[in-house]
Design a protein around this motif. Sequence first.
Motif, PDB file in Angstrom:
ATOM      1  N   GLU A 210      -9.044   3.676  -7.025  1.00 32.51           N
ATOM      2  CA  GLU A 210      -8.236   3.143  -8.114  1.00 32.51           C
ATOM      3  C   GLU A 210      -7.508   4.233  -8.900  1.00 32.51           C
ATOM      4  OE1 GLU A 210     -11.234   0.777  -9.902  1.00 32.51           O
ATOM      5  OE2 GLU A 210     -11.077  -0.772  -8.343  1.00 32.51           O
ATOM      6  N   PHE A 211      -6.321   3.853  -9.403  1.00 33.46           N
ATOM      7  CA  PHE A 211      -5.457   4.839 -10.069  1.00 33.46           C
ATOM      8  C   PHE A 211      -6.092   5.537 -11.272  1.00 33.46           C
ATOM      9  CE2 PHE A 211      -1.449   2.288  -8.646  1.00 33.46           C
ATOM     10  CZ  PHE A 211      -1.505   2.886  -7.402  1.00 33.46           C
ATOM     11  N   PRO A 212      -6.740   4.797 -12.193  1.00 34.09           N
ATOM     12  CA  PRO A 212      -7.164   5.485 -13.426  1.00 34.09           C
ATOM     13  C   PRO A 212      -8.084   6.669 -13.143  1.00 34.09           C
ATOM     14  CG  PRO A 212      -7.296   3.102 -13.689  1.00 34.09           C
ATOM     15  CD  PRO A 212      -7.021   3.362 -12.234  1.00 34.09           C
ATOM     16  N   ARG A 213      -9.100   6.453 -12.312  1.00 35.81           N
ATOM     17  CA  ARG A 213     -10.043   7.547 -12.051  1.00 35.81           C
ATOM     18  C   ARG A 213      -9.444   8.595 -11.108  1.00 35.81           C
ATOM     19  NH1 ARG A 213     -15.645   5.355 -10.347  1.00 35.81           N
ATOM     20  NH2 ARG A 213     -16.296   7.469 -10.922  1.00 35.81           N
ATOM     21  N   MET A 214      -8.444   8.205 -10.308  1.00 35.97           N
ATOM     22  CA  MET A 214      -7.720   9.197  -9.485  1.00 35.97           C
ATOM     23  C   MET A 214      -6.924  10.141 -10.398  1.00 35.97           C
ATOM     24  SD  MET A 214      -7.757   8.914  -5.953  1.00 35.97           S
ATOM     25  CE  MET A 214      -6.112   9.403  -5.422  1.00 35.97           C
ATOM     26  N   PHE A 215      -6.108   9.557 -11.280  1.00 38.55           N
ATOM     27  CA  PHE A 215      -5.331  10.414 -12.198  1.00 38.55           C
ATOM     28  C   PHE A 215      -6.265  11.273 -13.050  1.00 38.55           C
ATOM     29  CE2 PHE A 215      -1.631   7.357 -11.811  1.00 38.55           C
ATOM     30  CZ  PHE A 215      -0.734   8.287 -11.315  1.00 38.55           C
ATOM     31  N   ALA A 216      -7.359  10.659 -13.512  1.00 39.35           N
ATOM     32  CA  ALA A 216      -8.291  11.409 -14.353  1.00 39.35           C
ATOM     33  C   ALA A 216      -8.881  12.588 -13.583  1.00 39.35           C
ATOM     34  CB  ALA A 216      -9.408  10.487 -14.863  1.00 39.35           C
ATOM     35  N   GLU A 217      -9.168  12.384 -12.305  1.00 42.63           N
ATOM     36  CA  GLU A 217      -9.723  13.485 -11.499  1.00 42.63           C
ATOM     37  C   GLU A 217      -8.676  14.581 -11.310  1.00 42.63           C
ATOM     38  OE1 GLU A 217     -12.905  13.795 -10.760  1.00 42.63           O
ATOM     39  OE2 GLU A 217     -12.426  15.776  -9.965  1.00 42.63           O
ATOM     40  N   LEU A 218      -7.445  14.179 -11.014  1.00 40.65           N
ATOM     41  CA  LEU A 218      -6.385  15.181 -10.849  1.00 40.65           C
ATOM     42  C   LEU A 218      -6.206  16.001 -12.123  1.00 40.65           C
ATOM     43  CD1 LEU A 218      -5.827  13.674  -8.192  1.00 40.65           C
ATOM     44  CD2 LEU A 218      -3.393  13.768  -8.717  1.00 40.65           C
ATOM     45  N   MET A 219      -6.407  15.349 -13.261  1.00 39.91           N
ATOM     46  CA  MET A 219      -6.250  16.056 -14.544  1.00 39.91           C
ATOM     47  C   MET A 219      -7.520  16.798 -14.952  1.00 39.91           C
ATOM     48  SD  MET A 219      -4.143  13.421 -16.932  1.00 39.91           S
ATOM     49  CE  MET A 219      -2.762  12.483 -16.324  1.00 39.91           C
TER      50      MET A 219
ATOM     51  N   THR B 225       0.838  -1.206   0.000  1.00 34.96           N
ATOM     52  CA  THR B 225       0.000   0.000   0.000  1.00 34.96           C
ATOM     53  C   THR B 225       0.872   1.255   0.000  1.00 34.96           C
ATOM     54  OG1 THR B 225      -1.745  -1.191   1.156  1.00 34.96           O
ATOM     55  CG2 THR B 225      -1.843   1.212   1.246  1.00 34.96           C
ATOM     56  N   MET B 226       1.915   1.242   0.827  1.00 34.82           N
ATOM     57  CA  MET B 226       2.808   2.412   0.862  1.00 34.82           C
ATOM     58  C   MET B 226       3.488   2.624  -0.485  1.00 34.82           C
ATOM     59  SD  MET B 226       4.526   2.583   4.642  1.00 34.82           S
ATOM     60  CE  MET B 226       5.297   0.976   4.681  1.00 34.82           C
ATOM     61  N   LEU B 227       3.872   1.528  -1.119  1.00 36.73           N
ATOM     62  CA  LEU B 227       4.504   1.649  -2.438  1.00 36.73           C
ATOM     63  C   LEU B 227       3.509   2.198  -3.464  1.00 36.73           C
ATOM     64  CD1 LEU B 227       6.654  -1.612  -2.524  1.00 36.73           C
ATOM     65  CD2 LEU B 227       7.534   0.712  -2.900  1.00 36.73           C
ATOM     66  N   ARG B 228       2.264   1.731  -3.373  1.00 39.05           N
ATOM     67  CA  ARG B 228       1.244   2.220  -4.305  1.00 39.05           C
ATOM     68  C   ARG B 228       1.055   3.730  -4.150  1.00 39.05           C
ATOM     69  NH1 ARG B 228      -2.078  -1.300  -6.779  1.00 39.05           N
ATOM     70  NH2 ARG B 228      -3.828   0.151  -6.851  1.00 39.05           N
ATOM     71  N   VAL B 229       1.014   4.178  -2.907  1.00 40.79           N
ATOM     72  CA  VAL B 229       0.836   5.614  -2.661  1.00 40.79           C
ATOM     73  C   VAL B 229       2.033   6.390  -3.201  1.00 40.79           C
ATOM     74  CG1 VAL B 229       0.621   7.379  -0.881  1.00 40.79           C
ATOM     75  CG2 VAL B 229      -0.634   5.215  -0.639  1.00 40.79           C
ATOM     76  N   ARG B 230       3.221   5.914  -2.880  1.00 40.95           N
ATOM     77  CA  ARG B 230       4.407   6.680  -3.296  1.00 40.95           C
ATOM     78  C   ARG B 230       4.540   6.741  -4.809  1.00 40.95           C
ATOM     79  NH1 ARG B 230       9.921   6.689  -0.150  1.00 40.95           N
ATOM     80  NH2 ARG B 230       8.391   7.501   1.332  1.00 40.95           N
ATOM     81  N   LYS B 231       4.341   5.607  -5.466  1.00 37.09           N
ATOM     82  CA  LYS B 231       4.508   5.612  -6.928  1.00 37.09           C
ATOM     83  C   LYS B 231       3.444   6.483  -7.579  1.00 37.09           C
ATOM     84  CE  LYS B 231       8.077   3.010  -6.875  1.00 37.09           C
ATOM     85  NZ  LYS B 231       9.385   3.669  -7.027  1.00 37.09           N
ATOM     86  N   PHE B 232       2.226   6.450  -7.017  1.00 36.88           N
ATOM     87  CA  PHE B 232       1.172   7.316  -7.550  1.00 36.88           C
ATOM     88  C   PHE B 232       1.594   8.783  -7.428  1.00 36.88           C
ATOM     89  CE2 PHE B 232      -2.427  10.133  -7.012  1.00 36.88           C
ATOM     90  CZ  PHE B 232      -3.288   9.770  -8.035  1.00 36.88           C
ATOM     91  N   GLU B 233       2.071   9.140  -6.251  1.00 38.78           N
ATOM     92  CA  GLU B 233       2.374  10.559  -6.022  1.00 38.78           C
ATOM     93  C   GLU B 233       3.630  11.001  -6.777  1.00 38.78           C
ATOM     94  OE1 GLU B 233       1.963  11.282  -1.673  1.00 38.78           O
ATOM     95  OE2 GLU B 233       0.118  12.282  -2.345  1.00 38.78           O
ATOM     96  N   GLU B 234       4.604  10.095  -6.927  1.00 36.90           N
ATOM     97  CA  GLU B 234       5.778  10.472  -7.739  1.00 36.90           C
ATOM     98  C   GLU B 234       5.349  10.765  -9.166  1.00 36.90           C
ATOM     99  OE1 GLU B 234       9.302   8.141  -5.220  1.00 36.90           O
ATOM    100  OE2 GLU B 234       8.545   7.246  -7.082  1.00 36.90           O
ATOM    101  N   LYS B 235       4.408   9.951  -9.666  1.00 41.15           N
ATOM    102  CA  LYS B 235       3.905  10.189 -11.024  1.00 41.15           C
ATOM    103  C   LYS B 235       3.087  11.475 -11.066  1.00 41.15           C
ATOM    104  CE  LYS B 235       4.360   8.111 -14.309  1.00 41.15           C
ATOM    105  NZ  LYS B 235       5.300   8.354 -15.455  1.00 41.15           N
TER     106      LYS B 235
END
Lengths: 324, 330
Positions: free
Chosen positions: B88-97, B25-35
């Motif tokens: 989930e990542f796809p809709r998270m990134f989409a919301e940020l964008m 979970t920590m890795l998922r958070v970090r990689k998401f935020e680095e991206k």
Amino acid sequence: MKRISYTQAVTEALQEEMRRDPKVVIWGEDTAGAGGAFHMTPGFADEFGTNRVRDTPIAENIIVGLAVGAAMTGLRPIAELMFADFFGCAMDQVMNQMAKARYMFGGQITLPITVRAASGAGTRAAAQHSQSLHSWFMNLPGLKVVVPSTPADVKGLLKSSIRDNNPVLFFEHKALFNIKDQVPVGEYSIPLGVADVKRQGTDVTIVAVQQMVYRALEAAEILAERGISAEVIDPRTLVPLDRETIVNSIKKTRRLVVVDECNLTSGAQNEIIALAVERAFDYLDAPPRRLGVPDVPFAQSPVLEDYILPKSGQIVSAVQEIIR
Amino acid sequence: MNAQPTVQEVTPDIRKDIQIALLHTMLRVRKFEEKAQELFLNNKIPGFAHVSIGQEAVAAGVCLSLSEGDYITSTHRGHGHCIAKGMEFPRMFAELMGKRTGYCRGKGGSMHVADFSRGVLGANGIVGGGIPIATGAALSAQIQKNDSVVACFFGDGAMAQGAFHESLNVAALWKLPVIYVCENNLYGEWTHYTRQHSIPDLSQRALAYGIPGQRVDGMDALAIYRAATQAIARARGGEGPTLLECVTFRYFGHYIGDPHPGRTDHEIENAKLRDPIDHLRQALLASGALTDRELALFELGLGNEIADAVAFAEQSDDPEPESAFEDLFV
């Protein structure tokens, strides 16, 4: 029909909706143990239990915040703020959370919340317990704004507000609490967004809110004796605003006077004047007039309070100035 | 400020699969935020956004202690809470964008992302704004007797807000099923928290409400998991709220692109020595609970997942302009 007071009508609406829907819950200062600061929830704790009827601390931001969180998770809360002036203490939860949550989150949720508060002047309560602040919230998208004037209206509109799936700010006017009038017997509700023509007329439209409805009706009586037929419109809800009824009346009478207890600068009066200018300008035979509280706070002295609150005589004068 | 809690060794009281899930979970958070940082700096994310890199242990440790029917409220620095609660990542990134496929149809962005189907009652752009909402959700659980618990995240800055006091007073009074999780990353914006608060140990504020308060090493996912599990059990058992102060550190500035000039390199490098991900990874590898190969496979899969999610978000359409008028009233 039966004759009951404005406050009895509020009690009946609350009681009927709590009996109808177990998801309806209510809390505020003195709501349970004392039966309400204005005695509008007497015996509620006994009938519905202290799980659904709660006394909160004197902390308005959490009173509203509890309603936001509870509405997000399946309840239909009614939050009592006692005096509308106390919105000041609750504003983050009102303006940044409750009003915006559904929109910000892309429509994922509904927020079926009713926030009730006593507003208005005429009770010698001075600067922090007399204000009419409804115009603030007309400029804050996401909130419905209800301003009932009669016992029948307050009951029917409160029932609709509780059933509404949007946040509703429901202003109960203190000076009207003891007014008694006919109320339908049995189940009824009044939809939000429908103005009521309190008196039909042909020469001038007077749009008036809450306590000012009564003063407008007094003025209409006096004007009738002088041969002027005034139509008195009570919008009953300011968001949504029944623009059609107001515009159609102006087109018929060709004159407009608006009277409300908001301070004049940016008060609710101005939205209705703007409506007339934008949608009925060519029909107007005279410039619209607005009456309200001048831009000073209410003072405690009855002399000072009465001096700044619009009176029926001033409404008469305003009408006569535009009907020559 | 003595913000140097000792890193605890891996202890056998937490199941190995949970320890691995905490790391993942920590890795998922970090990689998401680095991206997210990279996308922001390449002008792919409008407005502004805040990352929690360095603080991942708090989100992972608390959210993995929750059950599916539980709720969280989050903050302006909330990506980690959302991901740890299952968004989930796809809709998270989409919301940020700001895309129409985002969780909030592009209306929320980083500061207002939410997923009510997973109990995420919203990030929040107002410091302390989520605390009364979490308290209301806990009241709702108590009234409806549905066994749900709420985890309320906020930063050290929020503890100076009146909303904090109003909320904890009522939650303690009514024994509401909520845990209050302060992520003390030592700075409220750019000002050290000891220059904003009258006491150095913020967990002591719990004493004022007659509830348990605990200061936890916020760089240690296991310590947080242990404390949160206990606090959640207490809340679910009807004993009321707990205040957890997780002392942590954000490696980057207040918002993406902010250099945070007030902090020294020494302070930042010192914090990184206690990195929550490095520590748990090393402990799990050393104990044999996780092999290098398993970890490499996980990271490979994670990299692909992120790449796919970013592609989804980038290829998604902007919202229809007219949708600005949707979602206000029902």
